[in-house]
Design an enzyme around this catalytic site. Structure first.
Site, PDB file in Angstrom:
ATOM      1  N   GLY A  36      39.447 -17.702  51.146  1.00  0.00           N
ATOM      2  CA  GLY A  36      40.533 -17.270  52.016  1.00  0.00           C
ATOM      3  C   GLY A  36      41.769 -16.833  51.237  1.00  0.00           C
ATOM      4  O   GLY A  36      42.531 -15.969  51.682  1.00  0.00           O
ATOM      5  N   LYS A  94      31.290 -20.559  54.617  1.00  0.00           N
ATOM      6  CA  LYS A  94      31.005 -19.269  53.974  1.00  0.00           C
ATOM      7  C   LYS A  94      30.330 -19.444  52.608  1.00  0.00           C
ATOM      8  O   LYS A  94      29.569 -18.571  52.196  1.00  0.00           O
ATOM      9  CB  LYS A  94      32.265 -18.398  53.868  1.00  0.00           C
ATOM     10  CG  LYS A  94      33.287 -18.828  52.837  1.00  0.00           C
ATOM     11  CD  LYS A  94      33.353 -17.891  51.665  1.00  0.00           C
ATOM     12  CE  LYS A  94      34.360 -18.293  50.605  1.00  0.00           C
ATOM     13  NZ  LYS A  94      34.759 -19.644  50.398  1.00  0.00           N
ATOM     14  N   LYS A 108      31.237 -25.747  47.916  1.00  0.00           N
ATOM     15  CA  LYS A 108      31.061 -24.774  46.822  1.00  0.00           C
ATOM     16  C   LYS A 108      30.019 -25.293  45.827  1.00  0.00           C
ATOM     17  O   LYS A 108      29.123 -24.556  45.415  1.00  0.00           O
ATOM     18  CB  LYS A 108      32.396 -24.513  46.109  1.00  0.00           C
ATOM     19  CG  LYS A 108      33.421 -23.868  47.025  1.00  0.00           C
ATOM     20  CD  LYS A 108      34.664 -23.479  46.267  1.00  0.00           C
ATOM     21  CE  LYS A 108      35.820 -23.236  47.228  1.00  0.00           C
ATOM     22  NZ  LYS A 108      35.509 -22.312  48.336  1.00  0.00           N
TER      23      LYS A 108
HETATM   24  P1  ADP Z   1      38.436 -21.300  49.617  1.00  0.00           P
HETATM   25  O1  ADP Z   1      39.388 -20.777  50.633  1.00  0.00           O
HETATM   26  O2  ADP Z   1      38.337 -20.470  48.398  1.00  0.00           O
HETATM   27  O3  ADP Z   1      37.086 -21.659  50.196  1.00  0.00           O
HETATM   28  P2  ADP Z   1      39.126 -24.157  49.577  1.00  0.00           P
HETATM   29  O4  ADP Z   1      40.537 -24.495  49.837  1.00  0.00           O
HETATM   30  O5  ADP Z   1      38.115 -24.382  50.627  1.00  0.00           O
HETATM   31  O6  ADP Z   1      39.110 -22.646  49.053  1.00  0.00           O
HETATM   32  O7  ADP Z   1      38.640 -24.918  48.246  1.00  0.00           O
HETATM   33  C1  ADP Z   1      39.349 -24.805  47.016  1.00  0.00           C
HETATM   34  C2  ADP Z   1      40.266 -26.006  46.850  1.00  0.00           C
HETATM   35  O8  ADP Z   1      39.482 -27.162  46.550  1.00  0.00           O
HETATM   36  C3  ADP Z   1      41.209 -25.932  45.686  1.00  0.00           C
HETATM   37  O9  ADP Z   1      42.385 -25.260  46.036  1.00  0.00           O
HETATM   38  C4  ADP Z   1      41.472 -27.409  45.349  1.00  0.00           C
HETATM   39  O10 ADP Z   1      42.722 -27.817  45.878  1.00  0.00           O
HETATM   40  C5  ADP Z   1      40.383 -28.157  46.104  1.00  0.00           C
HETATM   41  N1  ADP Z   1      39.628 -29.143  45.325  1.00  0.00           N
HETATM   42  C6  ADP Z   1      39.240 -30.341  45.819  1.00  0.00           C
HETATM   43  N2  ADP Z   1      38.523 -31.024  44.910  1.00  0.00           N
HETATM   44  C7  ADP Z   1      38.432 -30.257  43.816  1.00  0.00           C
HETATM   45  C8  ADP Z   1      37.794 -30.420  42.554  1.00  0.00           C
HETATM   46  N3  ADP Z   1      37.088 -31.514  42.257  1.00  0.00           N
HETATM   47  N4  ADP Z   1      37.917 -29.437  41.636  1.00  0.00           N
HETATM   48  C9  ADP Z   1      38.607 -28.316  41.926  1.00  0.00           C
HETATM   49  N5  ADP Z   1      39.245 -28.093  43.123  1.00  0.00           N
HETATM   50  C10 ADP Z   1      39.154 -29.050  44.065  1.00  0.00           C
HETATM   51 MG    MG Z   2      36.723 -23.158  51.801  1.00  0.00          MG
END
Ligand code: ADP
Ligand code: MG
Length: 315
Positions: free
Chosen positions: A16, A213, A275
């Site tokens: 996003g 997604k 992810k």
């Molecule tokens: P997107 O919109 O790309 O799907 P998300 O917000 O769903 O992004 O996921 C990315 C976020 O995951 C990062 O901004 C970070 O704050 C969070 N996060 C939580 N745990 C971890 C981790 N172990 N390593 C890296 N990021 C993490």
């Molecule tokens: Mg996400």
């Protein structure tokens, strides 16, 4: 080249944040400006790879829900229609930005682009339908909760509607996508995880749910036999003890290690968890490698110098 003697296929899943960064209002100018960097990199990558782009839609669907809430004169639309709307909207924004970036590459042949409205089949019996867990749309004050027609969850900013987030079973348009990619089209599809549909004899009908997604992108990558799954987000990769003083970003890991850290809670549901799950799933199903990387380092991640790379046996 891959083992079939073809240029490798990348599935690039944009988070996003590719459109709206944390703290931004999300004006259309901001969204187009944010897309530039990732599209410049994808334009470059498309000289050497076949490309499929998928994307999130959380903030965009959130805004459509908010618009619906503030207007009582027009009939409200279900979530499946809002997902379809954002696939069109974001497909257009991605295509036009990517096209502009192609023009800037000297001597490059422009590529043909196509955005597909994509449905993704989910299972009616998926346990997620009994336990809606994915927050969508605006936040409500506590006083408004009783009059809302859906289940809600308490978040840091108030109460939000929750919907089911079932697992993607299959991408309905997988054959079309395969053919377009083989013809060297860049395909934009599975936006927002795809429109969730349930099979009904020989047809489909949409359901009020959202598909993650990243998991939909992994399913797609397996179904079209892509070589690499790239998950681009707003951090440089997956970290152990994220946000703690001992935080450590991971570079090369195996599926077994990733699953172990998942079980230990290093990668939470709703952000890094899906992810890592998606990355592992794709490699387990025969993909060569998955990479979780920052939106600014997509090219480096593909060439092996950035991001968290997940392979069957690590690296
Ligand atoms: P997107 O919109 O790309 O799907 P998300 O917000 O769903 O992004 O996921 C990315 C976020 O995951 C990062 O901004 C970070 O704050 C969070 N996060 C939580 N745990 C971890 C981790 N172990 N390593 C890296 N990021 C993490
Ligand atoms: Mg996400």
């Amino acid at each position: 080249m891959n083992r079939r003697g073809m240029r490798e296929t990348l599935v690039i899943a944009l988070g996003g944040n590719a459109l709206i960064r944390k703290g931004q209002a999300g004006t259309i100018e901001e969204q187009f400006a944010n897309l530039k960097g990732p599209m410049q990199q994808i334009a470059r990558l498309s000289m050497d790879f076949r490309i499929i782009i998928t994307h999130g839609n959380g903030p965009q669907v959130g805004n459509l829900l908010l618009q619906q809430e503030s207007c009582c004169d027009v009939p409200k639309l279900p979530l499946e229609i809002l997902v379809a709307q954002t696939q069109g909207q974001l497909g257009y924004m991605i295509e036009s930005t990517l096209d502009t970036e192609f023009m800037k590459i000297k001597g490059a042949q422009s590529k043909q682009l196509v955005s597909l409205i994509s449905y993704v089949v989910v299972d009616e019996a998926d346990p997620a339908f009994q336990k809606p867990s994915k927050p969508v749309g605006p936040s409500y004050p506590e006083g408004a909760v009783d009059s809302l027609p859906w289940p809600v969850v308490k978040t840091a900013n108030g109460y939000r509607r929750v919907v089911a987030s079932p697992a993607p079973v299959t991408i309905v348009e997988k054959q079309e996508i395969r053919k377009l990619v083989a013809m060297d089209f860049i395909v934009i599809c599975c936006g927002g995880g795809g429109i969730p549909v349930i099979r009904e004899e020989r047809g489909f009908h949409g359901v009020d749910a959202v598909i993650d997604k990243d998991l939909a992108s992994a399913r797609l990558a397996s179904e079209v036999e892509a070589d690499v799954l790239v998950i681009a987000t707003d951090v440089e990769g997956a970290a152990l003890s994220f946000g703690q003083p001992e935080q450590k970003f991971l570079r090369h890991i195996s599926c077994v290690q990733a699953e172990q850290w998942l079980r230990q809670g290093h990668f939470p549901a709703g952000s890094m968890g899906p992810k890592v799950k998606a990355a592992v799933q794709f490699v387990r199903e025969g993909g060569k490698r998955s990479i979780i990387t920052s939106l600014d380092a997509i090219c480096e991640a593909v060439s092996g110098t950035a991001g968290t790379e997940i392979r069957k046996h690590g690296g």
